[in-house]
Design an enzyme around this catalytic site. Structure first.
Site, PDB file in Angstrom:
ATOM      1  N   LEU A 330      91.636  32.900  37.975  1.00 25.46           N
ATOM      2  CA  LEU A 330      90.372  33.278  38.594  1.00 25.46           C
ATOM      3  C   LEU A 330      90.352  34.744  38.959  1.00 25.46           C
ATOM      4  O   LEU A 330      89.309  35.367  39.031  1.00 25.46           O
ATOM      5  CB  LEU A 330      90.134  32.444  39.863  1.00 25.46           C
ATOM      6  CG  LEU A 330      89.898  30.950  39.675  1.00 25.46           C
ATOM      7  CD1 LEU A 330      89.897  30.249  41.024  1.00 25.46           C
ATOM      8  CD2 LEU A 330      88.584  30.714  38.956  1.00 25.46           C
ATOM      9  N   GLY A 331      91.505  35.305  39.241  1.00 27.77           N
ATOM     10  CA  GLY A 331      91.542  36.705  39.636  1.00 27.77           C
ATOM     11  C   GLY A 331      92.901  37.109  40.143  1.00 27.77           C
ATOM     12  O   GLY A 331      93.806  36.286  40.301  1.00 27.77           O
ATOM     13  N   GLY A 333      94.658  39.263  43.221  1.00 20.60           N
ATOM     14  CA  GLY A 333      94.418  39.896  44.506  1.00 20.60           C
ATOM     15  C   GLY A 333      95.617  40.716  44.935  1.00 20.60           C
ATOM     16  O   GLY A 333      96.599  40.827  44.209  1.00 20.60           O
ATOM     17  N   PHE A 335      97.710  39.988  47.070  1.00 22.78           N
ATOM     18  CA  PHE A 335      98.863  39.184  47.423  1.00 22.78           C
ATOM     19  C   PHE A 335      99.354  38.293  46.298  1.00 22.78           C
ATOM     20  O   PHE A 335     100.399  37.680  46.407  1.00 22.78           O
ATOM     21  CB  PHE A 335      98.554  38.302  48.626  1.00 22.78           C
ATOM     22  CG  PHE A 335      98.261  39.086  49.867  1.00 22.78           C
ATOM     23  CD1 PHE A 335      99.287  39.677  50.568  1.00 22.78           C
ATOM     24  CD2 PHE A 335      96.969  39.246  50.313  1.00 22.78           C
ATOM     25  CE1 PHE A 335      99.030  40.402  51.710  1.00 22.78           C
ATOM     26  CE2 PHE A 335      96.706  39.979  51.447  1.00 22.78           C
ATOM     27  CZ  PHE A 335      97.733  40.565  52.153  1.00 22.78           C
ATOM     28  N   GLY A 336      98.566  38.183  45.248  1.00 20.38           N
ATOM     29  CA  GLY A 336      99.007  37.318  44.176  1.00 20.38           C
ATOM     30  C   GLY A 336      97.874  36.965  43.229  1.00 20.38           C
ATOM     31  O   GLY A 336      96.745  37.415  43.399  1.00 20.38           O
ATOM     32  N   THR A 337      98.210  36.136  42.262  1.00 19.79           N
ATOM     33  CA  THR A 337      97.226  35.740  41.265  1.00 19.79           C
ATOM     34  C   THR A 337      96.639  34.385  41.658  1.00 19.79           C
ATOM     35  O   THR A 337      97.365  33.525  42.147  1.00 19.79           O
ATOM     36  CB  THR A 337      97.927  35.617  39.897  1.00 19.79           C
ATOM     37  OG1 THR A 337      98.720  36.784  39.715  1.00 19.79           O
ATOM     38  CG2 THR A 337      96.926  35.525  38.784  1.00 19.79           C
ATOM     39  N   VAL A 338      95.338  34.214  41.422  1.00 19.65           N
ATOM     40  CA  VAL A 338      94.677  32.973  41.805  1.00 19.65           C
ATOM     41  C   VAL A 338      94.282  32.178  40.560  1.00 19.65           C
ATOM     42  O   VAL A 338      93.751  32.747  39.607  1.00 19.65           O
ATOM     43  CB  VAL A 338      93.411  33.256  42.644  1.00 19.65           C
ATOM     44  CG1 VAL A 338      92.841  31.956  43.191  1.00 19.65           C
ATOM     45  CG2 VAL A 338      93.734  34.207  43.773  1.00 19.65           C
ATOM     46  N   ASP A 449      91.430  44.170  54.941  1.00 21.44           N
ATOM     47  CA  ASP A 449      91.162  44.421  53.521  1.00 21.44           C
ATOM     48  C   ASP A 449      89.829  43.797  53.104  1.00 21.44           C
ATOM     49  O   ASP A 449      89.749  43.092  52.116  1.00 21.44           O
ATOM     50  CB  ASP A 449      92.314  43.874  52.666  1.00 21.44           C
ATOM     51  CG  ASP A 449      92.319  44.476  51.265  1.00 21.44           C
ATOM     52  OD1 ASP A 449      91.615  45.486  51.062  1.00 21.44           O
ATOM     53  OD2 ASP A 449      92.994  43.932  50.388  1.00 21.44           O
TER      54      ASP A 449
END
Ligand SMILES: *[C@@H]1O[C@H](CO)[C@@H](O)[C@H](O)[C@H]1NC(C)=O
Ligand SMILES: *[C@@H]1O[C@H](CO)[C@@H](O)[C@H](O)[C@H]1NC(C)=O
Ligand SMILES: *[C@@H]1O[C@H](CO)[C@@H](O)[C@H](O)[C@H]1NC(C)=O
Ligand SMILES: *[C@@H]1O[C@H](CO)[C@@H](O)[C@H](O)[C@H]1NC(C)=O
Ligand SMILES: *[C@@H]1O[C@H](CO)[C@@H](O)[C@H](O)[C@H]1NC(C)=O
Ligand SMILES: *[C@@H]1O[C@H](CO)[C@@H](O)[C@H](O)[C@H]1NC(C)=O
Length: 489
Positions: A330-331, A333, A335-338, A449
């Site tokens: 999905l994206g 970020g 902090f990590g990948t979703v 953020d």
């Protein structure tokens, strides 16, 4: 008799006060977590399925070493995704401060991802990760110097600084790579220069010396500015006109010194005093250990996780996302990948795969998830749970079909779906979500953020703030760490 009793009592009180003050200082120096410079490799990682767990394991492995030694080195994996890591606190940091500095370093360095390595110099510590063995490197094209540019100093400070630098460079190679100096040249008592020099402990003596000599040549170009820092492949050096050094000469040995001072002052009370000091030391040590290691043990955690509805099995999430298939992404970020996932019962979820987790232990991570998941508001994305004890840290969120605001406002076509009434509604919703975070009764969360890609839209295009809570520092009382800006400016 009376007078003698009073005086011994006073002496005893003094001893306790002195020893407690010194110990207190020892545990609460300055971890110097300001970043001087971070630099990322220019190559992309080879295969994230293998790279990410290796990288996380290296950071975790080093973390254990930092807590006991103040530095650490680790190699995990094989082939092009092998991860080599090194981290080190400079010699004047206590172990507790070292843990704090490392926590900051390890939460920043992953911003290099998806590049396959990087290095970060903070004022209190250093960390580097690569996919090749760099442990013997002490010089390289990226050796650089960062000069202060606020205050120009006169010639007497320049003299002090040159002498102090020379002293530190001369003493460090024979002192486990660590040197410090304070020098004020004759006739300029208020023009002291303070110097710290430190080689990575993976280097031998001659490499350390060569590194420091290179660093010395470049740092001298900073004079007559009041500050200079040399950031070299194998060492760090700094001079300053302000005393930035912590009082502790090195980890551990300060405790010995305190006992020696105290014993020589009041010999008649030696036994009592030593007893009390040892008691204080043991208590302090336990207290620090408790702080570092957290209160309870693994078995308790396993039970909590088994009984908790917040806990998702790693294998279930892996399956739900098609083994983190790119098609489900999905994206990406801060902090990590979703990934999008579908649970066996048909529920749609969003799974965030954290490429770092600055909670040192699964239990701390779980506790934080527990708190954040209790924050409920119509304008906040629900955190449903986590896979806290699996091979990677995963967070599970409610799935929002319309994804994020940036996909609308930065896209000419989809932007048309948002008329001004809708946009105003989104703004007000975002503000209400923020108010809830700031005034929440259990914990107050500062997002740090807020941006369009962190504002998700539900099926009716109502705003829901994502990605909150994670940026909280693991040590709430160290405000200078948790007030840093977490993501995009
Ligand atoms: C050195 O710095 C350059 C530019 O900042 C960067 O592209 C490169 O990746 C760096 N090299 C290493 C080994 O970090
Ligand atoms: C990455 O490694 C995994 C596990 O070995 C493998 O299944 C996958 O195909 C690899 N991906 C790429 C893009 O090479
Ligand atoms: C860290 O890695 C080293 C090898 O690099 C290994 O010997 C050690 O057991 C590891 N420690 C932990 C706590 O995983
Ligand atoms: C490091 O990774 C790059 C690509 O990500 C690869 O080309 C290179 O061979 C790797 N280095 C080693 C020593 O495996
Ligand atoms: C001093 O350095 C900082 C950061 O390197 C920079 O932002 C600032 O503009 C500089 N100030 C002057 C007066 O050169
Ligand atoms: C320190 O030196 C500065 C000039 O560099 C002078 O103005 C100041 O009075 C001195 N302070 C003390 C305490 O001697």
């Amino acid at each position: 008799m009376m007078a003698r009793k009073t005086s011994t009592f006073l002496q005893l009180t003094l001893v306790i006060l002195v020893s407690m003050t010194l110990l207190h200082k020892g545990a609460n120096g300055d971890p110097r977590t300001q970043t001087v410079k971070m630099e990322c490799q220019n190559q992309l990682e080879h295969n994230s399925t293998i790279f990410v767990p290796n990288f996380v394991a290296v950071m975790e492995n080093i973390s254990d070493q930092m807590r006991t030694n103040g530095w650490g080195m680790s190699v995990i994996g094989s082939g092009p995704d092998t991860n080599y890591g090194l981290a080190q606190c400079y010699g004047d940091l206590s172990l507790l401060d070292c843990v704090l500095c490392y926590a900051e370093a390890r939460s920043l360095l992953p911003q290099c991802y998806p590049n396959n390595g990087g290095r970060i110099f903070l004022d209190g510590c250093f960390m580097r990760a690569e996919n090749y063995s760099f442990f013997q490197e002490y010089t390289g094209p990226n050796d650089t110097v960062v000069c202060g540019n606020q205050t120009r100093k006169g010639s007497s400070f320049e003299g002090s600084a040159r002498q102090a630098l020379a002293q530190a460079v001369a003493s460090a190679p024979g002192n486990k790579g660590y040197g410090r100096a304070k020098v004020a040249v004759a006739g300029a008592m208020n023009q002291s220069a303070y110097v710290l020099a430190d080689c990575w402990k993976s280097l031998d003596r001659s490499s350390c010396q060569a590194c420091l000599e290179n660093a010395l040549t470049s740092i001298l170009t900073c004079l007559p500015w009041s500050e200079g820092r040399a950031l070299n492949t194998g060492c760090f050096m700094r001079y300053s006109d302000t005393n930035f050094l912590n009082n502790i000469p090195s980890n551990g040995s300060n405790r010995g010194k305190i006992i020696v001072i105290v014993v020589s002052v009041v010999s008649s009370l030696m036994v009592v005093a030593v007893g009390i000091i040892i008691g204080v030391l043991i208590w302090k040590q336990r207290y620090i250990q408790k702080k570092r290691k957290g209160p309870s043990d693994a078995r308790k955690l396993v039970k909590i996780l088994r009984d908790s509805s917040l806990n998702f099995k790693y294998s279930v999430l892996e399956k739900a996302t098609g083994s983190f298939d790119n098609a489900n992404k999905l994206g990406q970020g801060g902090f990590g990948t979703v990934y999008k996932g579908v649970l066996p019962d048909g529920r749609e979820i969003a799974v965030k795969r954290l490429f770092f987790n600055n909670k040192h232990r699964a239990e701390d991570f779980y506790n934080e998830v527990n708190i954040i998941s209790s924050v409920e508001h119509k304008n906040l994305v629900r955190l449903l749970g986590c896979s806290c004890s699996g091979p990677e840290s995963l967070l599970v969120y409610e799935f929002l079909s319309n994804k994020s605001l940036d996909r609308f406002i930065f896209d000419a076509n989809r932007g048309k779906a948002l008329n001004w009434e809708k946009r105003l509604e989104i703004m007000i919703g975002t503000a209400e979500g923020l108010v809830c975070l700031h005034h929440n009764s259990k914990i107050k969360i500062i997002h740090r953020d807020i941006k369009a890609s962190n504002i998700l839209l539900d099926s009716r295009l109502r705003a829901k703030i994502a990605d909150f809570g994670l940026a909280r520092s693991f040590q709430d009382d160290k405000s200078h760490i948790s007030t840093a800006i977490a993501g995009t400016l």
